[in-house]
Write an enzyme that holds these catalytic residues in place. Structure first.
Site, PDB file in Angstrom:
ATOM      1  N   GLN A 179       0.871  -1.177   0.000  1.00 26.91           N
ATOM      2  CA  GLN A 179       0.000   0.000   0.000  1.00 26.91           C
ATOM      3  C   GLN A 179       0.908   1.227   0.000  1.00 26.91           C
ATOM      4  OE1 GLN A 179      -2.610   0.551   3.407  1.00 26.91           O
ATOM      5  NE2 GLN A 179      -3.450   2.452   2.574  1.00 26.91           N
TER       6      GLN A 179
ATOM      7  N   HIS B 228      -8.223   3.321  -0.321  1.00 22.58           N
ATOM      8  CA  HIS B 228      -8.718   3.452  -1.696  1.00 22.58           C
ATOM      9  C   HIS B 228      -9.040   2.075  -2.254  1.00 22.58           C
ATOM     10  CE1 HIS B 228      -4.316   3.283  -1.650  1.00 22.58           C
ATOM     11  NE2 HIS B 228      -4.404   2.560  -2.758  1.00 22.58           N
TER      12      HIS B 228
HETATM   13  P1  5GP Z   1      -1.659   1.376  -3.659  1.00 26.13           P
HETATM   14  O1  5GP Z   1      -0.416   0.719  -4.150  1.00 26.13           O
HETATM   15  O2  5GP Z   1      -1.394   2.297  -2.483  1.00 26.13           O
HETATM   16  O3  5GP Z   1      -2.774   0.429  -3.406  1.00 26.13           O
HETATM   17  O4  5GP Z   1      -2.164   2.264  -4.853  1.00 26.13           O
HETATM   18  C1  5GP Z   1      -1.920   3.623  -4.987  1.00 26.13           C
HETATM   19  C2  5GP Z   1      -2.287   3.988  -6.405  1.00 26.13           C
HETATM   20  O5  5GP Z   1      -2.303   5.402  -6.489  1.00 26.13           O
HETATM   21  C3  5GP Z   1      -1.282   3.479  -7.451  1.00 26.13           C
HETATM   22  O6  5GP Z   1      -1.970   2.657  -8.384  1.00 26.13           O
HETATM   23  C4  5GP Z   1      -0.751   4.755  -8.082  1.00 26.13           C
HETATM   24  O7  5GP Z   1      -0.528   4.638  -9.471  1.00 26.13           O
HETATM   25  C5  5GP Z   1      -1.835   5.780  -7.760  1.00 26.13           C
HETATM   26  N1  5GP Z   1      -1.353   7.141  -7.646  1.00 26.13           N
HETATM   27  C6  5GP Z   1      -0.243   7.557  -6.978  1.00 26.13           C
HETATM   28  N2  5GP Z   1      -0.106   8.884  -7.061  1.00 26.13           N
HETATM   29  C7  5GP Z   1      -1.163   9.339  -7.807  1.00 26.13           C
HETATM   30  C8  5GP Z   1      -1.569  10.640  -8.251  1.00 26.13           C
HETATM   31  O8  5GP Z   1      -0.952  11.656  -7.970  1.00 26.13           O
HETATM   32  N3  5GP Z   1      -2.709  10.692  -8.996  1.00 26.13           N
HETATM   33  C9  5GP Z   1      -3.415   9.574  -9.326  1.00 26.13           C
HETATM   34  N4  5GP Z   1      -4.509   9.762 -10.076  1.00 26.13           N
HETATM   35  N5  5GP Z   1      -3.062   8.344  -8.920  1.00 26.13           N
HETATM   36  C10 5GP Z   1      -1.947   8.218  -8.178  1.00 26.13           C
END
Ligand code: 5GP
Ligand code: ZN
Length: 113
Positions: free
Chosen positions: A93, A99
């Site tokens: 994460q 999210h």
């Molecule tokens: P996690 O790995 O925390 O489950 O997912 C975080 C997600 O947020 C990733 O898929 C990454 O690409 C997305 N993300 C990170 N920074 C940004 C941003 O500034 N804008 C958008 N739209 N997505 C982001």
């Protein structure tokens, strides 16, 4: 929370490609899509992860669960979609604001042949 990326996106302080918004949640396209369609549903309330939910968040969580199919339908994901929630370090994460990933239109090569 002042230093949180998704709080800033939810407040419009950082721009995003918005798909849906209401008083409780926002949905926008992932900046680094892992599928042809990849959006994130984010509660406006800062909640760090599934581990930080309390019974006070029950209505918010059911709101999100019930909105997923509407957003998927709006995005044309009529053939199905994947819903992912990463929690904590071992799940990688990267953004510490709860999210829900919605991924769709992937053409899997399994089963082979
Ligand atoms: P996690 O790995 O925390 O489950 O997912 C975080 C997600 O947020 C990733 O898929 C990454 O690409 C997305 N993300 C990170 N920074 C940004 C941003 O500034 N804008 C958008 N739209 N997505 C982001
Ligand atoms: Zn936040």
């Amino acid at each position: 929370m002042s230093d949180c990326l998704f709080c800033k996106i939810a407040e419009g302080e950082i721009p995003s490609k918005k798909v849906y918004e209401d008083e409780q949640i926002i949905c926008f396209h992932d900046i680094e899509p892992q599928a042809p369609v990849h959006v994130l549903i984010v509660p406006k309330k800062h909640i760090r992860s599934l581990d930080d939910l309390t019974s006070e968040d029950a209505d918010l969580m059911s709101h999100i669960m019930l909105k997923i199919k509407d957003i998927a339908s709006e995005l044309g994901l009529d053939n199905g979609y994947r819903t992912v929630i990463n929690t904590g370090e071992d799940a990688f994460q990267t953004v510490k604001h709860l999210h829900f990933h919605i991924l769709g239109k992937r053409k899997l090569t399994w089963p082979p042949g």
